[in-house]
Design an enzyme around this catalytic site. Structure first.
Site, PDB file in Angstrom:
ATOM      1  N   ALA A 112      11.146 -18.266  18.854  1.00  0.00           N
ATOM      2  CA  ALA A 112      10.842 -16.858  19.126  1.00  0.00           C
ATOM      3  C   ALA A 112      10.697 -16.121  17.805  1.00  0.00           C
ATOM      4  O   ALA A 112      11.019 -16.655  16.747  1.00  0.00           O
ATOM      5  CB  ALA A 112      11.963 -16.218  19.947  1.00  0.00           C
ATOM      6  N   LYS A 113      10.214 -14.928  17.850  1.00  0.00           N
ATOM      7  CA  LYS A 113      10.196 -14.068  16.660  1.00  0.00           C
ATOM      8  C   LYS A 113      10.049 -12.634  17.118  1.00  0.00           C
ATOM      9  O   LYS A 113       9.541 -12.369  18.218  1.00  0.00           O
ATOM     10  CB  LYS A 113       9.009 -14.429  15.744  1.00  0.00           C
ATOM     11  CG  LYS A 113       9.234 -14.049  14.295  1.00  0.00           C
ATOM     12  CD  LYS A 113      10.126 -15.067  13.593  1.00  0.00           C
ATOM     13  CE  LYS A 113      10.331 -14.746  12.125  1.00  0.00           C
ATOM     14  NZ  LYS A 113      10.922 -15.882  11.408  1.00  0.00           N
ATOM     15  N   GLY A 114      10.476 -11.704  16.258  1.00  0.00           N
ATOM     16  CA  GLY A 114      10.318 -10.288  16.564  1.00  0.00           C
ATOM     17  C   GLY A 114       9.853  -9.542  15.342  1.00  0.00           C
ATOM     18  O   GLY A 114       9.984 -10.037  14.216  1.00  0.00           O
TER      19      GLY A 114
END
Ligand code: NAD
Length: 424
Positions: A112-114
């Site tokens: 994931a990444k934000g």
């Protein structure tokens, strides 16, 4: 060369780059079409627009993202970036790279990444805290200690992680340290996490140097991006291995000294002055020129797309250790491989960060903590054995190190997906 073409070469869309890297491995693995389509795109994407009260009394609206690429092998894991150039496609690429990174070092996580489009350097600490707390609240529908666990990335740090942990915990009425990693040790962070990315990079450089017969004592090193990942790698190479750091840089430019730069003094100077520019005993060098310096080890530790077909042929380093995510385009990979350069790809080179994040999460869950010595030993073991796996695959398949790492990672994720089966 027209301007548009040059811009396409130097700044390709990171998500398209990530997909092209995946395609190379998927082709070689002969991946089934349905699996290929699943793994080639992201699983879940959340875009949030949210208000933050600024110091001058205004309310500003910020846009942020959280993307989960794949969770076949475990909860989603990946950092949060604050930067004015954040885009949804950049976050998608970074999320996909996290899936492969966790798989290549065998952590039980998906990717994931934000990111939030903002310029933290122009914001007060109070504004950054307000932004972080509201962003966490917006993300609270998808993050959680068993679902999606954020961590630091560009322009976020242990303080940011403490705010995320506190905000999430306030919502639940009790402390939940395992919702985020990279926290300060005092609130459930892990010993060794602050240095883990740079330390992991250096473990892989040590292995690569052994493979090509390079003595790191006296070897010359250039580091682009003197932040968390880059400065720690520089320090360890200098103090622990006797390497000579001849050039370092940040977003405002770089500094060069043939006789070598003292890494700790540089950190201190940057802390005092906000940039490296004017570091005593050095001369200025541009970020572009730093990359093509004659040196033994080049560590890109800033942002994506720094080494492209535009400059790959001019790179002189024997080892390129990708502390940054996505610093090299697929065209540049081919050129570097053809020129006999050893590229340690991001998904293995900088995996030390997520590896110690995993240790932090495990320690939080069991509420029992290990010493820094234990952490660094476990980190070394994972980094060196993963590097050996990738090198063996590269030699066996006669491919570059990135494709070798992808062959291992994509196969593991595809196998996990296949064995879990199709729901419903
Ligand atoms: P950071 O914010 O601590 O440091 C980034 C550094 O890069 C800063 O010194 C900044 O001035 C510099 N920089 C920004 N733009 C630049 C440019 N165009 N040219 C040269 N320098 C520039 O961030 P970080 O956590 O060290 O992350 C750096 C890279 O490492 C990113 O690609 C990130 O995704 C990757 N990474 C970080 C971690 C981690 O644990 N922090 C883990 C894995 C990978």
């Amino acid at each position: 060369m027209s301007q548009a073409t040059l811009s396409d070469i130097r700044h390709p869309n990171p998500y398209e780059v990530a997909q092209r890297q995946f395609d190379i491995a998927a082709d070689r693995l002969g991946l089934k079409e349905s699996l290929r389509r699943t793994l080639r795109s992201t699983k879940r994407e959340l875009t949030v627009n949210f208000p933050v009260g600024m110091d001058n009394g205004d309310v500003e609206i910020f846009t942020g993202y959280r993307v989960q690429h794949n969770v076949a092998r475990g909860p989603a894991k990946g950092g949060i970036r604050y930067h004015p150039d954040v885009t949804l496609d950049e976050v998608r690429a970074l999320a996909m790279w996290m899936t492969w990174k966790c798989a290549v070092v065998k952590l039980p996580y998906g990717g994931a990444k934000g990111g939030v489009i903002c310029e933290p350097k122009r914001m007060s600490l109070r504004e950054q805290e307000g932004l972080t707390r509201r962003f966490t609240t917006e993300l609270s529908i998808i993050i959680g200690p068993d679902s999606d666990i954020p961590a630091p990335d560009v322009n976020t740090n242990p303080q940011t992680m403490a705010w995320i942990m506190d905000t999430y915990s306030q919502h639940h009425g009790y402390s939940i340290p395992s919702v985020v990693t990279g926290k300060p040790v005092i609130v459930g962070g892990s010993e060794g996490r602050a240095d883990a990315t740079g330390r992991g990079v250096v473990f892989t450089v040590e292995e690569a140097a052994r493979e090509i017969g390079l003595d790191l004592a006296g070897a010359t090193v250039a580091v682009q991006g003197y932040g968390n990942a880059g400065s720690v790698a520089a320090k360890l190479l200098h103090y622990d291995y006797g390497a000579k750091v001849i050039a370092i840089s940040d977003s405002q430019g770089g500094v060069y000294c043939e006789a070598g730069i003292d890494p700790d003094s540089a950190v201190h100077y940057k802390g005092q002055n906000g940039s490296l520019s004017g570091l005593p005993g050095t001369e200025p060098i541009s970020n572009d020129d730093l990359l093509t310096l004659p040196c033994d080890v080049l560590i890109p530790a800033a942002l994506e797309n720094q080494i492209s077909a535009y400059n790959a042929d001019s790179i002189q380093a024997k080892i390129i250790a990708e502390a940054a995510n996505g610093p090299t385009t697929p065209e540049a990979d081919e050129i570097l491989y053809g020129n006999g350069r050893m590229v340690i790809p991001d998904i293995i080179a900088n995996a030390g960060g997520v590896t110690v994040s995993y240790f932090e999460w495990v320690q939080d869950k069991q509420a029992f903590f290990w010493t820094e010595k234990e952490i660094n030993q476990k980190l070394r073991q994972i980094m060196t054995s993963s590097f050996a796996d990738v090198l063996t695959m590269a030699k066996r398949e006669q491919v570059n190190m990135r494709t070798a790492a992808y062959l291992l990672a994509v196969d593991r994720v595809a196998t996990a997906s296949a064995v879990r089966g199709l729901y419903p």
